[in-house]
Design a protein around this motif. Structure first.
Motif, short mmCIF file in Angstrom:
data_model
loop_
_atom_site.label_atom_id
_atom_site.label_comp_id
_atom_site.label_asym_id
_atom_site.label_seq_id
_atom_site.Cartn_x
_atom_site.Cartn_y
_atom_site.Cartn_z
N MET B 18 0.82 -1.21 0.00
CA MET B 18 0.00 0.00 0.00
C MET B 18 0.86 1.26 0.00
O MET B 18 0.40 2.33 -0.35
CB MET B 18 -1.02 -0.01 1.13
CG MET B 18 -0.48 0.12 2.50
SD MET B 18 -1.85 0.31 3.67
CE MET B 18 -1.97 -1.30 4.36
N THR B 52 6.92 -1.82 10.29
CA THR B 52 5.69 -1.32 9.68
C THR B 52 5.58 0.18 9.91
O THR B 52 6.26 0.73 10.78
CB THR B 52 4.44 -2.00 10.24
OG1 THR B 52 4.34 -1.63 11.62
CG2 THR B 52 4.49 -3.49 10.11
N GLY B 53 4.76 0.81 9.12
CA GLY B 53 4.55 2.25 9.28
C GLY B 53 5.71 3.06 8.77
O GLY B 53 5.81 4.25 9.05
N GLY B 200 -5.38 -5.93 16.27
CA GLY B 200 -3.98 -5.65 16.60
C GLY B 200 -3.05 -6.80 16.27
O GLY B 200 -1.86 -6.72 16.53
N PHE B 202 -1.38 -9.37 13.52
CA PHE B 202 -1.19 -9.71 12.11
C PHE B 202 0.05 -10.57 11.93
O PHE B 202 0.64 -10.62 10.88
CB PHE B 202 -1.13 -8.47 11.23
CG PHE B 202 -0.19 -7.38 11.70
CD1 PHE B 202 -0.59 -6.48 12.65
CD2 PHE B 202 1.08 -7.28 11.19
CE1 PHE B 202 0.25 -5.47 13.10
CE2 PHE B 202 1.95 -6.28 11.62
CZ PHE B 202 1.53 -5.37 12.57
N ARG B 205 -0.58 -13.33 9.35
CA ARG B 205 -0.55 -12.80 7.99
C ARG B 205 0.90 -12.70 7.50
O ARG B 205 1.22 -13.10 6.38
CB ARG B 205 -1.19 -11.41 7.94
CG ARG B 205 -0.99 -10.71 6.61
CD ARG B 205 -1.82 -9.44 6.48
NE ARG B 205 -1.38 -8.33 7.31
CZ ARG B 205 -0.31 -7.58 7.04
NH1 ARG B 205 0.44 -7.83 6.00
NH2 ARG B 205 0.01 -6.58 7.84
N GLY B 237 -11.18 -13.83 4.63
CA GLY B 237 -11.36 -13.33 3.27
C GLY B 237 -10.62 -12.03 2.98
O GLY B 237 -10.34 -11.71 1.82
N GLU B 238 -10.29 -11.27 4.02
CA GLU B 238 -9.64 -9.98 3.81
C GLU B 238 -8.17 -10.12 3.46
O GLU B 238 -7.54 -9.18 3.01
CB GLU B 238 -9.75 -9.11 5.08
CG GLU B 238 -11.15 -8.57 5.36
CD GLU B 238 -11.96 -9.52 6.25
OE1 GLU B 238 -11.59 -10.71 6.35
OE2 GLU B 238 -12.97 -9.08 6.81
N TYR B 239 -7.59 -11.31 3.70
CA TYR B 239 -6.15 -11.48 3.52
C TYR B 239 -5.81 -11.94 2.10
O TYR B 239 -5.37 -13.06 1.88
CB TYR B 239 -5.63 -12.51 4.53
CG TYR B 239 -5.34 -11.96 5.91
CD1 TYR B 239 -5.70 -10.68 6.27
CD2 TYR B 239 -4.65 -12.73 6.86
CE1 TYR B 239 -5.42 -10.17 7.54
CE2 TYR B 239 -4.36 -12.23 8.12
CZ TYR B 239 -4.76 -10.96 8.46
OH TYR B 239 -4.47 -10.47 9.70
N ILE B 243 -3.65 -15.42 0.84
CA ILE B 243 -4.33 -16.49 0.09
C ILE B 243 -3.55 -16.80 -1.18
O ILE B 243 -3.26 -17.96 -1.48
CB ILE B 243 -5.79 -16.09 -0.23
CG1 ILE B 243 -6.58 -15.95 1.08
CG2 ILE B 243 -6.45 -17.08 -1.16
CD1 ILE B 243 -7.96 -15.33 0.93
N LEU B 356 2.17 -2.08 18.64
CA LEU B 356 1.42 -1.05 17.94
C LEU B 356 1.11 0.14 18.81
O LEU B 356 1.36 0.12 20.00
CB LEU B 356 0.05 -1.62 17.55
CG LEU B 356 0.08 -2.91 16.81
CD1 LEU B 356 -1.22 -3.61 17.03
CD2 LEU B 356 0.31 -2.61 15.37
N PRO B 362 6.61 0.75 15.49
CA PRO B 362 5.61 -0.31 15.49
C PRO B 362 6.07 -1.42 14.55
O PRO B 362 6.81 -1.16 13.61
CB PRO B 362 4.36 0.36 14.96
CG PRO B 362 4.81 1.58 14.24
CD PRO B 362 6.12 1.96 14.83
#
Lengths: 152, 526
Positions: B18, B52-53, B200, B202, B205, B237-239, B243, B356, B362
């Motif tokens: 992103m 991250t971030g 919070g 992940f 993932r 489903g959001e990942y 997948i 986080l 983070p």
């Protein structure tokens, strides 16, 4: 007909129902599961209409109402909340002139809330269709909405 | 022969994508071609680098220099300075890069060294290339199990390692496997619970995106140990990227004969299928997950019977979390004694945490069990952002516990935290600074539960709704003193009477918030 194409991909076995429903919804330009979709899915899997309807309504990613071209799903879980997602929700509501669950009259945006998206390191975050966006600010939201509006 | 002098590893995970990681990758490749460096410098994709971030993150080897917030515009300068002229581009260097023991040539890095078991390969290999996993010692453990160990030996080894389930409850994994092997049945299943929904969290993932083959190997070993031939990975489903990566990894493993019939010339056959969820937190509960996998509404089932006796389609089913299964190959490869060298006596090994909120850096870290919260926040996480003071933290997600500064020195593991009426849970650590409104935070937690209550049982359905009414009132300073008692009464009733852990677990955040920050709540009521 796209429904036939979808059903061809799967065995008519009940454990495929979520995949089938995802595909039906993704192939609908209005991003929802219509009565016809439910009917076709029920026939394909040989279960009652009410069964499929029950499954659709249980999962938050499925919708029975037509939605906009872009579905904005703002995360409201505690990590994003801590980083200020609540004020962004107010901003989005004002900017789009819709409430949660509603679609803009031009049919471009639908505003929804979601639980944790698992990208908490860059909260506040949201999904716009399949894309994740993080480190949100009002300016960033303006830019995203503007960009999407211009595509459509 | 062509010698590659530099490797650029660019992190491609949901967070960096992103921030534009794919664009930066393309620009890097083009820029290298422009300078004719494309034969000498290779650009490789990897999973999360644990940061991250910080926008697009990449690391240049052999120097081991981390760059953060890299944009397409920075690429020409980066290539010209670092890769052509050999001068690292100071303005983009990430000074607080995470230290890790698997990479010896580390030059930057101020943060604490991390012992990496689960994340050994994350940010180091290309997750979409099975050969890289194999080169890093991958699939050695399943070979060892198949050729040198009986299923009973494998179960004994896992039992001896003391591994506890990393999904949140901390149930001893070896014991679960022992139940599974003892349950009679000609057909058994292994399910990997990748329905990561705890706010919070992940870590799963990043394992799925960063090292999917490790999960496949863990499932293979589990299948061999309990005599199952089919495995399912249930992913939310959001990942999307998770997948995609696990599906590719499964296809590659099949092509190599590592999934399918007679694996590695043994009598063992096993295959894995991916199932995608559709947005329901409750499906992280194992029986609800099984219902959902069978194609139903994801309502939890009555227990007993436990899935180990009657799970998927009524057959004996072993359900393990992603992180749990990712520990297995290392335990089998190196032995339980080696594993017990990490962590505490009662709770060996490491834990993957996500740090986080109001912290300097983070991200994702792996630390030994028994590490104190102070170390995690101040050494791994770099302390509180903007020079503010620490106020509290929410540990283990929404179903976790709030803690205050007095808990900073407590050693973090499943057993020890239980003694303090807290829980390690999923390993999410949400850090809050002095300006945080605790009433507002509890409000957010309770709204989450109201939204995610599946409606199956009355205590949870009505309880969560009532809790939200009360906390909304308190947040608006319209509440009464009795309301605070009501919060505790309702949650204790829910703990006793709710059908599944979702409703039962609401009492922990409520009672802990009131234990450590009661004054703040009292100040809002009349």
């Amino acid at each position: 007909m796209y429904r036939e194409e979808i059903f061809k991909k799967y065995e008519p076995s009940l454990d495929n129902i979520l995949y089938i429903l995802h595909d039906l919804q993704d192939n609908n330009p209005q991003h929802y599961i219509s009565k016809e979709d439910i009917e076709a899915c029920a026939n394909f899997l040989n279960v009652p209409y009410s069964y499929v309807h029950g499954v659709v309504t249980f999962y938050s990613m499925f919708s029975l109402e037509p939605r906009g071209r872009y579905i904005i799903r703002l995360c409201e879980s505690p990590p994003c909340h801590l980083m200020g997602s609540e004020s962004l929700l107010e901003y989005l509501k004002k900017k789009l002139k819709v409430d949660i669950g509603e679609t803009t009259p031009d049919g471009i945006f639908t505003l929804e809330l979601t639980s944790c998206l698992g990208v908490c390191g860059v909260g506040p975050a949201m999904m716009i269709n399949d894309e994740m966006v993080g480190n949100l600010t009002p300016e960033k939201i303006d830019a995203i909405l503007e960009e999407r509006r211009n595509i459509s | 022969m062509n010698i590659v002098r530099n490797h650029i590893l660019i992190s491609i995970d949901a967070g960096t994508i992103m921030a534009g990681a794919r664009g930066v990758e393309d620009a890097l490749v083009k820029e290298l071609i422009k300078y004719g460096l494309d034969k000498e410098v290779s650009v490789l994709e990897t999973g999360s680098l644990g940061i991250t971030g910080r926008g697009v993150v990449l690391v240049v080897y052999p120097e081991g220099i981390y760059y953060a917030n890299v944009t397409v515009k920075d690429v020409p300068e980066l290539v010209e300075e670092h890769l052509l002229k050999g001068r690292p581009l100071k303005r983009l260097i990430l000074t607080e890069a995470p230290k890790r023991t698997v990479i010896t040539k580390e030059k930057t890095g101020l943060l604490k060294e991390q012992p990496r078991i689960v994340l050994r390969n994350c940010g180091f290999i290309n997750p979409e290339n099975i050969d890289e996993y194999i080169a890093a010692g991958g699939y050695e453990a399943i070979a060892k199990a198949l050729h040198n160990m009986t299923p009973e030996d494998v179960v004994d080894e896992v039992k001896a390692s003391g591994l506890m389930g990393r999904g949140g409850a901390g149930f001893p994994t070896g014991l679960k496997w022992e139940f599974a092997i003892k349950t009679p049945g000609d057909e058994k299943f292994v399910i990997c619970n990748a329905d990561e929904g705890e706010p919070g969290t992940f870590k799963d993932r990043l394992i799925l995106e960063g090292d999917p083959h490790k999960l496949i190997e863990g499932m293979l070993i589990a299948g061999y140990a309990i005599k199952a031939n089919t495995g399912y990975v249930y992913i939310r489903g959001e990942y999307g990227l998770s997948i995609e990566r696990i599906e590719k990894a499964i296809a590659d493993a099949r092509a190599y004969g590592l999934l399918g019939k007679n694996i590695l010339d043994s009598n063992f056959s096993f295959d894995i299928f991916v199932k995608k969820g559709a947005g329901a937190y409750v499906c992280g509960e194992e029986t609800a997950l099984i219902e959902s996998l069978e194609g139903k509404r994801g309502h939890p089932r009555n227990k007993p019977p436990f899935p180990i006796n009657a799970g998927l389609w009524g057959k004996p089913t072993l359900v393990n979390n992603v992180e749990t299964l990712a520990n297995i190959p290392e335990i089998i490869r190196n032995g339980s004694n080696w594993y017990r060298g990490y962590g505490t006596d009662k709770c060996p090994g490491t834990k993957v945490y996500t740090i986080l909120g109001h912290v300097q850096t983070p991200g994702l870290i792996e630390a030994e069990m028994g590490t104190t919260l102070k170390e995690i926040i101040f050494e791994y996480g770099g302390g509180i952002k903007d020079g503010k003071a620490f106020k509290g933290a929410l540990i283990g997600g929404a179903a976790g516990a709030f803690i205050g500064p007095e808990m900073l020195d407590v050693k973090m593991d499943f057993v020890n935290l239980r003694e303090y009426a807290a829980a390690l849970g999923s390993g999410a650590i949400l850090v809050m600074n002095e300006d945080t409104d605790m009433v507002d935070m509890l409000k957010s937690v309770l709204h989450f539960f109201k939204h995610e209550s599946c409606g199956h049982c009355v205590p949870c359905r009505l309880g969560t709704a009532k809790l939200v009414d009360i906390i909304d009132n308190i947040a608006l300073s319209k509440g009464k003193k009795e309301d605070i008692d009501s919060l505790l009464e309702i949650t204790s009733a829910m703990k006793a009477a709710s059908f599944c852990p979702l409703g039962q677990s609401v009492s922990l955040p409520v009672s802990s918030a009131l234990k450590y920050f009661r004054d703040e709540f009292m100040a809002r009521v009349s």
